[in-house]
Design a protein around this motif. Structure first.
Motif, PDB file in Angstrom:
ATOM      1  N   GLU A  89       0.808  -1.229   0.000  1.00 22.61           N
ATOM      2  CA  GLU A  89       0.000   0.000   0.000  1.00 22.61           C
ATOM      3  C   GLU A  89       0.837   1.274   0.000  1.00 22.61           C
ATOM      4  OE1 GLU A  89      -0.294  -2.627   2.099  1.00 22.61           O
ATOM      5  OE2 GLU A  89      -0.848  -1.943   4.122  1.00 22.61           O
ATOM      6  N   ASP A  90       2.143   1.157   0.111  1.00 19.16           N
ATOM      7  CA  ASP A  90       3.033   2.311  -0.012  1.00 19.16           C
ATOM      8  C   ASP A  90       3.330   2.641  -1.473  1.00 19.16           C
ATOM      9  OD1 ASP A  90       4.834   1.063   2.812  1.00 19.16           O
ATOM     10  OD2 ASP A  90       3.399   2.728   2.786  1.00 19.16           O
ATOM     11  N   THR A  91       2.879   1.778  -2.388  1.00 19.43           N
ATOM     12  CA  THR A  91       3.095   2.022  -3.806  1.00 19.43           C
ATOM     13  C   THR A  91       2.411   3.310  -4.227  1.00 19.43           C
ATOM     14  OG1 THR A  91       3.318  -0.323  -4.340  1.00 19.43           O
ATOM     15  CG2 THR A  91       2.642   1.154  -6.130  1.00 19.43           C
ATOM     16  N   ALA A  92       3.181   4.235  -4.796  1.00 17.36           N
ATOM     17  CA  ALA A  92       2.657   5.539  -5.195  1.00 17.36           C
ATOM     18  C   ALA A  92       3.756   6.349  -5.869  1.00 17.36           C
ATOM     19  CB  ALA A  92       2.152   6.309  -3.971  1.00 17.36           C
ATOM     20  N   MET A  93       3.348   7.464  -6.461  1.00 13.98           N
ATOM     21  CA  MET A  93       4.304   8.468  -6.891  1.00 13.98           C
ATOM     22  C   MET A  93       4.564   9.361  -5.683  1.00 13.98           C
ATOM     23  SD  MET A  93       6.054   9.530  -9.535  1.00 13.98           S
ATOM     24  CE  MET A  93       5.186   9.187 -11.076  1.00 13.98           C
ATOM     25  N   TYR A  94       5.821   9.539  -5.348  1.00 18.12           N
ATOM     26  CA  TYR A  94       6.201  10.347  -4.198  1.00 18.12           C
ATOM     27  C   TYR A  94       6.712  11.706  -4.673  1.00 18.12           C
ATOM     28  CZ  TYR A  94       5.582   6.509  -0.961  1.00 18.12           C
ATOM     29  OH  TYR A  94       5.036   5.507  -0.184  1.00 18.12           O
ATOM     30  N   TYR A  95       6.184  12.752  -4.034  1.00 19.62           N
ATOM     31  CA  TYR A  95       6.538  14.112  -4.396  1.00 19.62           C
ATOM     32  C   TYR A  95       7.160  14.842  -3.213  1.00 19.62           C
ATOM     33  CZ  TYR A  95       3.343  13.347  -8.308  1.00 19.62           C
ATOM     34  OH  TYR A  95       2.723  12.858  -9.429  1.00 19.62           O
ATOM     35  N   CYS A  96       8.132  15.660  -3.515  1.00 16.07           N
ATOM     36  CA  CYS A  96       8.739  16.559  -2.554  1.00 16.07           C
ATOM     37  C   CYS A  96       8.079  17.931  -2.730  1.00 16.07           C
ATOM     38  CB  CYS A  96      10.238  16.628  -2.847  1.00 16.07           C
ATOM     39  SG  CYS A  96      11.150  17.858  -1.964  1.00 16.07           S
ATOM     40  N   ALA A  97       7.831  18.621  -1.623  1.00 14.15           N
ATOM     41  CA  ALA A  97       7.225  19.948  -1.683  1.00 14.15           C
ATOM     42  C   ALA A  97       7.887  20.851  -0.648  1.00 14.15           C
ATOM     43  CB  ALA A  97       5.726  19.862  -1.425  1.00 14.15           C
ATOM     44  N   ALA A  98       7.775  22.158  -0.859  1.00  8.86           N
ATOM     45  CA  ALA A  98       8.416  23.097   0.055  1.00  8.86           C
ATOM     46  C   ALA A  98       7.617  24.388   0.156  1.00  8.86           C
ATOM     47  CB  ALA A  98       9.840  23.404  -0.411  1.00  8.86           C
ATOM     48  N   GLN A  99       7.753  25.020   1.320  1.00  7.41           N
ATOM     49  CA  GLN A  99       7.171  26.340   1.536  1.00  7.41           C
ATOM     50  C   GLN A  99       8.073  27.092   2.496  1.00  7.41           C
ATOM     51  OE1 GLN A  99       4.056  26.962   4.427  1.00  7.41           O
ATOM     52  NE2 GLN A  99       3.823  24.757   4.737  1.00  7.41           N
ATOM     53  N   TYR A 100       8.069  28.415   2.411  1.00 13.57           N
ATOM     54  CA  TYR A 100       8.739  29.213   3.427  1.00 13.57           C
ATOM     55  C   TYR A 100       7.891  29.146   4.700  1.00 13.57           C
ATOM     56  CZ  TYR A 100      11.838  30.870  -0.186  1.00 13.57           C
ATOM     57  OH  TYR A 100      12.769  30.930  -1.175  1.00 13.57           O
ATOM     58  N   PHE A 101       8.559  28.982   5.843  1.00 13.81           N
ATOM     59  CA  PHE A 101       7.864  28.670   7.095  1.00 13.81           C
ATOM     60  C   PHE A 101       8.596  29.337   8.233  1.00 13.81           C
ATOM     61  CE2 PHE A 101       4.787  26.233   9.338  1.00 13.81           C
ATOM     62  CZ  PHE A 101       5.373  25.731  10.502  1.00 13.81           C
ATOM     63  N   TYR A 102       7.891  30.216   8.961  1.00 15.42           N
ATOM     64  CA  TYR A 102       8.558  31.036   9.969  1.00 15.42           C
ATOM     65  C   TYR A 102       8.090  30.742  11.385  1.00 15.42           C
ATOM     66  CZ  TYR A 102       9.934  33.501   5.789  1.00 15.42           C
ATOM     67  OH  TYR A 102      10.449  33.803   4.560  1.00 15.42           O
ATOM     68  N   SER A 103       7.352  29.646  11.576  1.00 14.76           N
ATOM     69  CA  SER A 103       6.859  29.286  12.897  1.00 14.76           C
ATOM     70  C   SER A 103       7.826  28.357  13.592  1.00 14.76           C
ATOM     71  CB  SER A 103       5.491  28.601  12.770  1.00 14.76           C
ATOM     72  OG  SER A 103       5.100  28.034  13.998  1.00 14.76           O
ATOM     73  N   TRP A 104       7.837  28.412  14.944  1.00 13.28           N
ATOM     74  CA  TRP A 104       8.644  27.488  15.725  1.00 13.28           C
ATOM     75  C   TRP A 104       7.929  26.153  15.908  1.00 13.28           C
ATOM     76  CZ3 TRP A 104      13.622  28.028  17.022  1.00 13.28           C
ATOM     77  CH2 TRP A 104      14.166  29.325  16.933  1.00 13.28           C
ATOM     78  N   GLY A 105       6.688  26.075  15.490  1.00 12.34           N
ATOM     79  CA  GLY A 105       5.920  24.854  15.649  1.00 12.34           C
ATOM     80  C   GLY A 105       6.131  23.892  14.494  1.00 12.34           C
ATOM     81  N   ARG A 106       5.351  22.813  14.529  1.00 14.93           N
ATOM     82  CA  ARG A 106       5.422  21.814  13.464  1.00 14.93           C
ATOM     83  C   ARG A 106       4.780  22.340  12.194  1.00 14.93           C
ATOM     84  NH1 ARG A 106       4.828  17.875  17.528  1.00 14.93           N
ATOM     85  NH2 ARG A 106       6.449  16.273  17.438  1.00 14.93           N
TER      86      ARG A 106
END
Length: 128
Positions: A89-106
């Motif tokens: 069930e892990d079979t899939a297309m895997y994508y990397c993504a990014a955003q600018y993030f300025y919080s100390w949280g998750r």
């Protein structure tokens, strides 16, 4: 413009391991969050894991907790996803993504639209 390139996908048997990499370039700030998503045929895109550069905080989807590990090499601007005990069930297309993030949280994967930068994807196929 942030540019992301994934690599490391492939075919593996159930129970095996793979490590995905995502090379990033073009950041104009050192405060960002990077994430892994996946999408299987006929299914919605699913957030898998994130890592926040500011504190190294991580987040995992319940479906991969204990099996996948997200990490980054900030010197190389590279994100990794170590995938162990792989299931069909892990079979899939895997994508990397990014955003600018300025919080100390998750940083969380929902909503995916908060991530403006995406790679082209790398295919992971797990056979039984």
């Amino acid at each position: 413009q942030v540019h992301l390139v994934e690599s490391g996908g492939g075919s593996v048997q159930s129970g095996g391991s793979l490590r995905l990499s995502c090379a990033a370039s073009g950041y104009t700030s050192s405060n960002y969050c990077m994430a892994w998503f996946r999408q299987a045929p006929g299914k919605e895109r699913e957030g898998v894991a994130t890592i926040s550069n500011l504190r190294g905080s991580t987040y995992y989807a319940d479906s991969v907790k204990g099996r996948f590990t997200v990490s980054q090499d900030t010197a190389k601007n590279t994100l990794y996803l170590q995938m162990n005990s792989l299931k069909t069930e892990d079979t899939a297309m895997y994508y990397c993504a990014a955003q600018y993030f300025y919080s100390w949280g998750r940083c969380y994967t929902n909503p995916p639209t908060q991530f403006p930068y995406w790679g082209q994807g790398t295919q992971v196929t797990v056979s039984s």
